[in-house]
Design a protein around this motif. Sequence first.
Motif, PDB file in Angstrom:
ATOM      1  N   GLU A  26       0.854  -1.185   0.000  1.00  0.00           N
ATOM      2  CA  GLU A  26       0.000   0.000   0.000  1.00  0.00           C
ATOM      3  C   GLU A  26       0.889   1.233   0.000  1.00  0.00           C
ATOM      4  OE1 GLU A  26      -3.476   0.420   0.306  1.00  0.00           O
ATOM      5  OE2 GLU A  26      -3.728  -1.720  -0.069  1.00  0.00           O
ATOM      6  N   VAL A  27       0.529   2.202  -0.799  1.00  0.00           N
ATOM      7  CA  VAL A  27       1.304   3.437  -0.874  1.00  0.00           C
ATOM      8  C   VAL A  27       0.386   4.602  -0.515  1.00  0.00           C
ATOM      9  CG1 VAL A  27       2.545   5.007  -2.402  1.00  0.00           C
ATOM     10  CG2 VAL A  27       2.863   2.552  -2.628  1.00  0.00           C
ATOM     11  N   LYS A  28       0.791   5.351   0.481  1.00  0.00           N
ATOM     12  CA  LYS A  28       0.043   6.550   0.871  1.00  0.00           C
ATOM     13  C   LYS A  28       0.737   7.753   0.244  1.00  0.00           C
ATOM     14  CE  LYS A  28      -2.825   4.999   4.204  1.00  0.00           C
ATOM     15  NZ  LYS A  28      -4.236   5.179   4.261  1.00  0.00           N
TER      16      LYS A  28
ATOM     17  N   GLU B 199       6.473  12.289  -2.167  1.00  0.00           N
ATOM     18  CA  GLU B 199       7.152  10.997  -2.027  1.00  0.00           C
ATOM     19  C   GLU B 199       6.281   9.863  -2.564  1.00  0.00           C
ATOM     20  OE1 GLU B 199       9.323   8.247   1.387  1.00  0.00           O
ATOM     21  OE2 GLU B 199       8.414  10.139   1.966  1.00  0.00           O
ATOM     22  N   ASN B 200       6.890   8.979  -3.336  1.00  0.00           N
ATOM     23  CA  ASN B 200       6.269   7.809  -3.973  1.00  0.00           C
ATOM     24  C   ASN B 200       5.365   8.147  -5.156  1.00  0.00           C
ATOM     25  OD1 ASN B 200       7.462   5.861  -2.235  1.00  0.00           O
ATOM     26  ND2 ASN B 200       5.976   6.422  -0.666  1.00  0.00           N
ATOM     27  N   ALA B 201       5.271   9.401  -5.533  1.00  0.00           N
ATOM     28  CA  ALA B 201       4.473   9.775  -6.705  1.00  0.00           C
ATOM     29  C   ALA B 201       5.384   9.836  -7.921  1.00  0.00           C
ATOM     30  CB  ALA B 201       3.814  11.134  -6.491  1.00  0.00           C
ATOM     31  N   ASP B 202       4.886   9.366  -9.055  1.00  0.00           N
ATOM     32  CA  ASP B 202       5.668   9.493 -10.280  1.00  0.00           C
ATOM     33  C   ASP B 202       4.919  10.252 -11.365  1.00  0.00           C
ATOM     34  OD1 ASP B 202       3.945   7.371 -10.671  1.00  0.00           O
ATOM     35  OD2 ASP B 202       5.506   5.895 -10.954  1.00  0.00           O
TER      36      ASP B 202
ATOM     37  N   LYS C 267      -9.594  18.017 -16.510  1.00  0.00           N
ATOM     38  CA  LYS C 267      -8.183  17.611 -16.496  1.00  0.00           C
ATOM     39  C   LYS C 267      -7.455  18.339 -17.611  1.00  0.00           C
ATOM     40  CE  LYS C 267      -6.681  13.422 -17.781  1.00  0.00           C
ATOM     41  NZ  LYS C 267      -6.307  12.002 -17.718  1.00  0.00           N
ATOM     42  N   LYS C 268      -6.359  19.003 -17.257  1.00  0.00           N
ATOM     43  CA  LYS C 268      -5.542  19.717 -18.247  1.00  0.00           C
ATOM     44  C   LYS C 268      -4.376  18.861 -18.720  1.00  0.00           C
ATOM     45  CE  LYS C 268      -5.951  23.257 -19.606  1.00  0.00           C
ATOM     46  NZ  LYS C 268      -6.609  23.608 -20.860  1.00  0.00           N
ATOM     47  N   THR C 269      -3.739  18.134 -17.799  1.00  0.00           N
ATOM     48  CA  THR C 269      -2.588  17.319 -18.182  1.00  0.00           C
ATOM     49  C   THR C 269      -2.242  16.313 -17.091  1.00  0.00           C
ATOM     50  OG1 THR C 269      -0.343  17.429 -19.107  1.00  0.00           O
ATOM     51  CG2 THR C 269      -0.770  18.809 -17.204  1.00  0.00           C
ATOM     52  N   THR C 270      -1.497  15.296 -17.492  1.00  0.00           N
ATOM     53  CA  THR C 270      -0.830  14.377 -16.570  1.00  0.00           C
ATOM     54  C   THR C 270       0.655  14.497 -16.884  1.00  0.00           C
ATOM     55  OG1 THR C 270      -2.710  12.877 -16.546  1.00  0.00           O
ATOM     56  CG2 THR C 270      -0.590  11.972 -15.839  1.00  0.00           C
ATOM     57  N   THR C 271       1.455  14.726 -15.860  1.00  0.00           N
ATOM     58  CA  THR C 271       2.874  14.991 -16.077  1.00  0.00           C
ATOM     59  C   THR C 271       3.731  14.354 -14.991  1.00  0.00           C
ATOM     60  OG1 THR C 271       4.524  16.748 -16.368  1.00  0.00           O
ATOM     61  CG2 THR C 271       2.735  17.211 -14.844  1.00  0.00           C
ATOM     62  N   ALA C 272       4.976  14.079 -15.329  1.00  0.00           N
ATOM     63  CA  ALA C 272       5.951  13.607 -14.337  1.00  0.00           C
ATOM     64  C   ALA C 272       6.687  14.792 -13.715  1.00  0.00           C
ATOM     65  CB  ALA C 272       6.946  12.654 -14.986  1.00  0.00           C
ATOM     66  N   ARG C 273       6.512  15.962 -14.277  1.00  0.00           N
ATOM     67  CA  ARG C 273       7.181  17.168 -13.769  1.00  0.00           C
ATOM     68  C   ARG C 273       6.473  17.708 -12.530  1.00  0.00           C
ATOM     69  NH1 ARG C 273       8.906  21.027 -18.524  1.00  0.00           N
ATOM     70  NH2 ARG C 273      10.855  19.931 -18.851  1.00  0.00           N
TER      71      ARG C 273
ATOM     72  N   TYR D 209       0.015  10.762  -8.254  1.00  0.00           N
ATOM     73  CA  TYR D 209      -0.350   9.414  -8.699  1.00  0.00           C
ATOM     74  C   TYR D 209       0.869   8.500  -8.672  1.00  0.00           C
ATOM     75  CZ  TYR D 209      -2.169   5.743 -11.816  1.00  0.00           C
ATOM     76  OH  TYR D 209      -2.563   4.550 -12.363  1.00  0.00           O
ATOM     77  N   ASN D 210       0.668   7.261  -8.226  1.00  0.00           N
ATOM     78  CA  ASN D 210       1.707   6.237  -8.272  1.00  0.00           C
ATOM     79  C   ASN D 210       1.277   5.201  -9.295  1.00  0.00           C
ATOM     80  OD1 ASN D 210       2.776   3.461  -7.472  1.00  0.00           O
ATOM     81  ND2 ASN D 210       4.102   4.820  -6.296  1.00  0.00           N
ATOM     82  N   THR D 211       2.058   5.045 -10.368  1.00  0.00           N
ATOM     83  CA  THR D 211       1.667   4.160 -11.465  1.00  0.00           C
ATOM     84  C   THR D 211       1.765   2.676 -11.102  1.00  0.00           C
ATOM     85  OG1 THR D 211       3.887   4.329 -12.405  1.00  0.00           O
ATOM     86  CG2 THR D 211       2.219   5.790 -13.307  1.00  0.00           C
ATOM     87  N   ASP D 212       2.659   2.312 -10.188  1.00  0.00           N
ATOM     88  CA  ASP D 212       2.791   0.901  -9.807  1.00  0.00           C
ATOM     89  C   ASP D 212       1.554   0.398  -9.064  1.00  0.00           C
ATOM     90  OD1 ASP D 212       5.281   0.551 -10.936  1.00  0.00           O
ATOM     91  OD2 ASP D 212       6.357   1.021  -9.087  1.00  0.00           O
ATOM     92  N   THR D 213       1.104   1.184  -8.108  1.00  0.00           N
ATOM     93  CA  THR D 213      -0.031   0.760  -7.279  1.00  0.00           C
ATOM     94  C   THR D 213      -1.348   1.375  -7.727  1.00  0.00           C
ATOM     95  OG1 THR D 213       0.351   2.558  -5.723  1.00  0.00           O
ATOM     96  CG2 THR D 213       1.447   0.453  -5.250  1.00  0.00           C
ATOM     97  N   LYS D 214      -1.287   2.243  -8.737  1.00  0.00           N
ATOM     98  CA  LYS D 214      -2.479   2.939  -9.237  1.00  0.00           C
ATOM     99  C   LYS D 214      -3.214   3.666  -8.109  1.00  0.00           C
ATOM    100  CE  LYS D 214      -3.168  -0.217 -13.152  1.00  0.00           C
ATOM    101  NZ  LYS D 214      -1.791  -0.327 -13.422  1.00  0.00           N
TER     102      LYS D 214
END
Length: 124
Positions: free
Chosen positions: A34-36, A59-62, A78-84, A105-110
């Motif tokens: 679990e990721v908080k 932390e833990n967000a990508d 929604k305007k965008t999804t970004t790693a920045r 958002y964490n892509t591994d744990t969704k």
Amino acid sequence: ATFEDVKLMWEHVGKDVKVKPAKMVNSITVKKAEVKLTKPVIKTAAKKGKASVKWAKVENADKYVVYRAVKKNGKYTKKTTTARTSYADKTVKKGKTYYYKVKAYNTDTKTYSKFSAVKAVKIK
């Protein structure tokens, strides 16, 4: 053969050996932890006819998802999804006020964080 036996054989024979993987007899299911995610803290500014939205890395967000509305309690799109950790909105109009909020958002744990507090920016 034990792992140690195989290791010793490998050391003596060298790289000319072809190793076939052993058949899996037992398997285990590994559950993702679990990721908080804490909610982002954002800052907004108007710069050269653009709206600038910035936040510190969570932390833990990508990834981060940026939303915008034209009224504080209005409909956010929604305007965008970004790693920045920033977003420059070039689709704004001079003299208008826009409202932004961001979630991590964490892509591994969704897993998503809660939304940041809403911040306004008036385009000059």
